[in-house]
Design a protein around this motif. Structure first.
Motif, PDB file in Angstrom:
ATOM      1  N   VAL A 125       1.029  -1.206  -0.038  1.00 15.70           N
ATOM      2  CA  VAL A 125       0.037   0.073  -0.066  1.00 15.70           C
ATOM      3  C   VAL A 125       0.888   1.162  -0.065  1.00 15.70           C
ATOM      4  CG1 VAL A 125      -2.167  -1.095   1.117  1.00 15.70           C
ATOM      5  CG2 VAL A 125      -0.177  -0.136   2.579  1.00 15.70           C
ATOM      6  N   ASN A 126       2.144   1.182   0.305  1.00 17.74           N
ATOM      7  CA  ASN A 126       3.013   2.313   0.305  1.00 17.74           C
ATOM      8  C   ASN A 126       3.177   2.746  -1.252  1.00 17.74           C
ATOM      9  OD1 ASN A 126       3.249   2.444   3.214  1.00 17.74           O
ATOM     10  ND2 ASN A 126       5.064   0.739   2.845  1.00 17.74           N
ATOM     11  N   SER A 127       3.207   1.857  -2.341  1.00 20.71           N
ATOM     12  CA  SER A 127       3.183   2.179  -3.596  1.00 20.71           C
ATOM     13  C   SER A 127       2.196   1.884  -4.487  1.00 20.71           C
ATOM     14  CB  SER A 127       4.544   1.284  -4.047  1.00 20.71           C
ATOM     15  OG  SER A 127       5.739   1.462  -3.311  1.00 20.71           O
ATOM     16  N   PHE A 128       1.089   1.265  -3.990  1.00 17.53           N
ATOM     17  CA  PHE A 128      -0.165   1.151  -4.903  1.00 17.53           C
ATOM     18  C   PHE A 128      -1.226   1.496  -3.999  1.00 17.53           C
ATOM     19  CE2 PHE A 128       3.264  -1.737  -6.323  1.00 17.53           C
ATOM     20  CZ  PHE A 128       3.189  -1.572  -7.518  1.00 17.53           C
ATOM     21  N   ALA A 134      -5.419  -2.588   4.881  1.00 16.98           N
ATOM     22  CA  ALA A 134      -4.902  -1.462   5.573  1.00 16.98           C
ATOM     23  C   ALA A 134      -4.612  -0.398   4.493  1.00 16.98           C
ATOM     24  CB  ALA A 134      -3.768  -1.757   6.232  1.00 16.98           C
ATOM     25  N   ASP A 135      -4.273   0.878   5.062  1.00 18.93           N
ATOM     26  CA  ASP A 135      -3.534   1.930   3.820  1.00 18.93           C
ATOM     27  C   ASP A 135      -2.314   2.556   4.340  1.00 18.93           C
ATOM     28  OD1 ASP A 135      -4.001   3.825   6.071  1.00 18.93           O
ATOM     29  OD2 ASP A 135      -6.266   4.090   5.603  1.00 18.93           O
ATOM     30  N   ASN A 136      -1.923   3.391   3.735  1.00 22.41           N
ATOM     31  CA  ASN A 136      -0.527   3.617   3.785  1.00 22.41           C
ATOM     32  C   ASN A 136      -0.316   4.636   5.001  1.00 22.41           C
ATOM     33  OD1 ASN A 136      -1.632   5.924   2.843  1.00 22.41           O
ATOM     34  ND2 ASN A 136      -0.307   6.211   1.149  1.00 22.41           N
ATOM     35  N   ASP A 137      -1.264   4.812   5.516  1.00 26.94           N
ATOM     36  CA  ASP A 137      -1.159   5.556   6.795  1.00 26.94           C
ATOM     37  C   ASP A 137      -0.774   4.718   7.868  1.00 26.94           C
ATOM     38  OD1 ASP A 137      -1.826   8.271   5.772  1.00 26.94           O
ATOM     39  OD2 ASP A 137      -3.917   8.033   5.863  1.00 26.94           O
ATOM     40  N   THR A 138      -1.431   3.506   8.144  1.00 25.03           N
ATOM     41  CA  THR A 138      -1.266   2.607   9.140  1.00 25.03           C
ATOM     42  C   THR A 138      -0.271   1.514   8.502  1.00 25.03           C
ATOM     43  OG1 THR A 138      -2.844   1.354   8.226  1.00 25.03           O
ATOM     44  CG2 THR A 138      -3.694   2.934   9.780  1.00 25.03           C
ATOM     45  N   ALA A 139       0.277   1.392   7.455  1.00 26.96           N
ATOM     46  CA  ALA A 139       0.801   0.383   7.142  1.00 26.96           C
ATOM     47  C   ALA A 139       2.521   0.542   7.476  1.00 26.96           C
ATOM     48  CB  ALA A 139       1.081   0.192   5.488  1.00 26.96           C
ATOM     49  N   PRO A 140       3.558  -0.298   7.958  1.00 23.23           N
ATOM     50  CA  PRO A 140       4.756  -0.206   7.963  1.00 23.23           C
ATOM     51  C   PRO A 140       5.619   0.524   6.701  1.00 23.23           C
ATOM     52  CG  PRO A 140       4.309  -2.400   8.550  1.00 23.23           C
ATOM     53  CD  PRO A 140       3.084  -1.902   7.990  1.00 23.23           C
ATOM     54  N   ASP A 141       6.521   1.310   7.149  1.00 29.54           N
ATOM     55  CA  ASP A 141       7.214   2.061   6.016  1.00 29.54           C
ATOM     56  C   ASP A 141       7.887   1.114   4.930  1.00 29.54           C
ATOM     57  OD1 ASP A 141       6.635   4.284   7.169  1.00 29.54           O
ATOM     58  OD2 ASP A 141       8.286   4.655   8.178  1.00 29.54           O
ATOM     59  N   ASN A 142       8.333  -0.310   5.478  1.00 26.22           N
ATOM     60  CA  ASN A 142       8.740  -1.072   4.680  1.00 26.22           C
ATOM     61  C   ASN A 142       8.216  -2.625   5.005  1.00 26.22           C
ATOM     62  OD1 ASN A 142      11.075   0.351   3.157  1.00 26.22           O
ATOM     63  ND2 ASN A 142      12.029   0.640   5.337  1.00 26.22           N
ATOM     64  N   ILE A 143       7.876  -3.170   4.060  1.00 23.50           N
ATOM     65  CA  ILE A 143       6.759  -4.470   4.022  1.00 23.50           C
ATOM     66  C   ILE A 143       7.717  -5.331   3.357  1.00 23.50           C
ATOM     67  CG2 ILE A 143       4.660  -5.436   3.687  1.00 23.50           C
ATOM     68  CD1 ILE A 143       3.579  -2.477   3.145  1.00 23.50           C
ATOM     69  N   SER A 144       7.649  -6.512   3.875  1.00 24.27           N
ATOM     70  CA  SER A 144       8.851  -7.711   3.110  1.00 24.27           C
ATOM     71  C   SER A 144       8.048  -8.121   1.955  1.00 24.27           C
ATOM     72  CB  SER A 144       8.575  -9.036   4.317  1.00 24.27           C
ATOM     73  OG  SER A 144       9.180  -8.546   5.427  1.00 24.27           O
ATOM     74  N   SER A 145       8.748  -8.399   0.854  1.00 26.07           N
ATOM     75  CA  SER A 145       8.618  -8.934  -0.594  1.00 26.07           C
ATOM     76  C   SER A 145       8.336 -10.253  -0.417  1.00 26.07           C
ATOM     77  CB  SER A 145       9.448  -8.280  -1.487  1.00 26.07           C
ATOM     78  OG  SER A 145      10.727  -8.543  -1.371  1.00 26.07           O
TER      79      SER A 145
END
Length: 512
Positions: free
Chosen positions: A73-76, A326-337
Motif C-alpha cells: 500500500v506504500n506504492s499502490f 490497511a492503507d499507507n497511513d497505518t502500514a509499516p514504511d517497509n513491508i517484506s516482499s
C-alpha cells in the motif's frame, strides 16, 4: 490383476468442452490433422500450459485468501480490493476456470488419441487430468465432466454431481496405474517429452497413489455411512502403496530466452535479465505482493521459523507484514516482499506436489486410522525437514525448530496434551507453511475443509472477513462463482447460483 472400475459413462474419454474459446478443440483447415500430433508430441505442451494457471492465478487466489499475501500500500492504491472486501462476482478469478479447462482439453486429446502403443503417455495424461479436475470440483462444486471435450458433437455439456466426479477421478487414477503395470510389448517408452517426471513410470504410480490419497482425505470429514464405507474400501486398496517420495517438479526447459520461456511464476516477478545482472528489473507483481501481518506473526513468534527468510525478505531480521485492507497511513514504511526461496531465476523448477505435502497427507491418514503403515510423528517431522530443504532454509536451524515446534499446540504434532483435533491442526498448519507461495489454492481448499463444529482448525483469525461483511458474516467463500464465459456459452446447463450460495454451500466434501 486389480479390477478396473467404471462409474461415469466414458463418452469419448469422459471429457468436456463447451463452445467457448477457451474450450475450442476445432482445427483450422490450415492446420495439420490433430491426429497427426501424436501423444509424445503434445505431452510437454499439455503439462506446461496447465501448470501456468496453477502457479499464477490459483496460487495468488489461495495465498491472498489464506492471508499470506497483502498489498504494498506504500506504492499502490486499490489493490486486492475485491479480495479484501470479499466481493464475489462471475468475473472474480474467472481465468481459473478458463485456464484449467483449456489444459484439461489438451490432456483429453492425448487420452483419446487413436494412435496405438502410447499407453504410458495416456496414463500420464489421465493422472494429470485427475490432478486438475479435482481442483475444478474443489473450487466450483458441480462441473461438466461426463459429456466432456466433445467439440461440435456437444457444445452444451451437462453438469455432473461433484461427488460422482470425485469417485470417478479415483477410478481414472486406478486405471492409469493399471495401464502402467500392464504395458504391451509394443508400448512406447516415455522420455524427455514428459517434463514433470521424465518418463519415470514408477514415479507416476507414486504420484497417482498420492493424488488418490489426497482425494480420499478431502472427503474424510464426512460422517455418513456411505462415505465412510467407500473410504474404508478405497484406503484398503492403498495398503502397501508407495507414495510421492521426492518433490514432483515441472521444467520444460525454462530459460530467460523470452517471457514465454521463463518459469511462469518467475516471469510475473522479474524481467528477462540474469539473476546476477544489476539491471534486472522487478515487475509490478513483485513490487505489489507483500507479506501480510498475519503470516509475519506466525513466522516470527517463538519458535522462529527458519523458512521465513526464504518465503519473504527480512527487514531488521524479521518478516514485516501489512494488515490486509490497511492503507499507507497505518502500514509499516517497509513491508517484506516475496523471498528468495520462491523467486529464484528464469530457470527455476515449478512444483506440482511437494514431498512435504505427501508426507503430511500420509501423517493425516495414519492419524485418522485409514493407513496402518508409518508413524504420524515421524511423517510430520520428516515433512518439515523436506519443506526446509525445498525452500533452502538454514540447515543448522532445522532440528531446533522441530524440537521446539513440537512443544506448541496447533503447530507441533507432538505437543504435550494436544487433542486429536489439535494434532490435525498442526498437520494443516505445517502444510500451509510448506505450500505458502507455491500452491495457494491447495492450502486454501484444505483450510476450507479443516473444520470442527463449524470453525476452522487453522487459526480462526484468517477466517474473518477483511474488512467487509460476508453474507453470513463470519467466513470467506467456500467456492467460486461460475464465470461469464460459461454462463454465456452453456446457459442451459449452468446451475442457478447467487453470491450467497458461495458462502453457505461448498463442494460436497464440506463438513459443517
Amino acid at each position: 490383476m486389480k479390477r478396473i472400475k467404471f462409474i461415469l459413462p466414458l463418452i469419448a474419454g469422459f471429457m468436456l468442452f463447451s463452445c467457448s474459446d477457451y474450450l475450442d478443440v476445432n482445427n483450422s483447415s490450415d492446420n495439420p490433422d490433430a491426429n497427426l500430433v501424436t501423444p509424445n508430441l503434445s505431452l510437454a505442451a499439455a503439462q506446461s500450459d496447465s501448470y501456468r494457471t496453477l502457479t499464477q492465478r490459483m496460487n495468488e487466489y489461495g495465498n491472498v485468501f489464506m492471508n499470506n499475501w497483502g498489498a504494498n500500500v506504500n506504492s499502490f492504491t486499490g489493490g486486492y480490493a475485491e479480495e479484501f472486501g470479499i466481493t464475489l462476482s462471475n468475473n472474480f478469478y474467472d481465468d481459473i476456470w478458463d485456464g484449467v479447462y483449456r489444459g484439461t482439453g489438451e490432456f483429453s486429446r492425448i487420452i483419446n488419441h487413436p494412435a496405438a502403443n502410447y499407453e504410458n503417455h495416456k496414463a500420464i495424461a489421465m493422472i494429470c487430468k485427475a490432478f486438475y479436475m479435482q481442483y475444478m470440483v474443489d473450487l466450483y462444486g458441480d462441473v461438466p465432466y461426463s459429456q466432456a471435450h466433445l467439440g461440435l458433437a456437444n457444445l452444451s455439456p451437462a453438469y455432473d454431481d461433484d461427488k460422482e466426479i470425485y469417485r470417478d477421478l479415483v477410478v481414472q487414477l486406478e486405471n492409469a496405474v493399471n495401464m502402467i503395470d500392464h504395458p504391451t510389448s509394443t508400448t512406447k517408452a516415455v522420455g524427455a517429452e514428459d517434463v514433470i517426471l521424465g518418463g519415470n513410470m514408477l514415479a507416476w504410480k507414486k504420484f497417482a497413489n498420492t493424488l488418490k490419497l489426497r482425494i480420499l482425505l478431502r472427503q474424510s470429514e464426512l460422517t455418513d455411512a456411505d462415505t465412510q464405507t467407500y473410504l474404508a474400501g478405497e484406503f484398503a486398496e492403498l495398503a502397501g502403496a508407495a507414495f510421492v517420495d521426492q518433490d514432483v517438479t515441472i521444467n520444460p526447459g525454462y530459460s530467460n530466452g523470452s517471457d514465454s520461456r521463463q518459469n511462469p511464476f518467475y516471469t510475473l516477478m522479474y524481467d528477462l535479465k540474469e539473476v546476477n545482472d544489476p539491471t534486472r528489473a522487478e515487475r509490478t507483481a513483485f513490487r505489489f505482493r507483500r507479506a501480510s501481518a498475519y503470516i509475519a506473526n506466525q513466522l516470527n513468534v517463538s519458535p522462529v521459523d527458519p523458512r521465513r527468510g526464504r518465503l519473504f525478505s527480512l527487514i531488521g531480521g524479521e518478516v514485516v507484514g501489512v494488515e490486509q485492507g490497511a492503507d499507507n497511513d497505518t502500514a509499516p514504511d517497509n513491508i517484506s516482499s516475496l523471498g528468495t526461496g520462491l523467486v529464484i531465476s528464469s530457470e527455476q523448477d515449478g512444483y506440482m506436489m511437494l514431498l512435504a505435502e505427501s508426507l503430511l497427507l500420509q501423517a493425516e491418514a495414519v492419524h485418522k486410522g485409514y493407513l496402518a503403515v508409518g508413524d504420524p510423528q515421524t511423517l510430520f517431522d520428516n515433512a518439515i525437514v523436506a519443506s526446509m530443504f525445498q525452500l533452502g532454509a538454514p540447515v543448522g536451524d532445522i532440528q531446533n525448530y522441530i524440537d521446539s515446534v513440537n512443544l506448541i499446540v496447533g503447530k507441533g504434532y507432538g505437543a504435550l496434551g494436544a487433542t486429536p483435533e489439535q494434532q490435525l491442526e498442526a498437520i494443516f498448519y505445517q502444510k500451509s507453511i510448506a505450500l505458502n507461495g507455491i500452491n495457494g489454492a491447495e492450502i486454501f481448499i484444505e483450510y476450507t475443509r479443516a473444520r470442527k463444529n463449524g470453525m476452522p482448525l487453522i487459526d480462526a483469525n484468517i477466517d474473518m472477513p477483511i474488512p467487509g461483511v460476508t453474507p453470513d458474516g463470519n467466513h470467506k467463500p467456500r467456492r467460486l462463482m461460475y464465470p461469464v464465459s460459461e454462463i454465456s456459452n452453456n446457459t442451459a446447463n449452468v446451475p442457478a447460483q447467487t453470491v450467497t450460495d458461495c458462502y453457505t454451500s461448498g463442494p460436497f466434501w464440506f463438513a459443517q
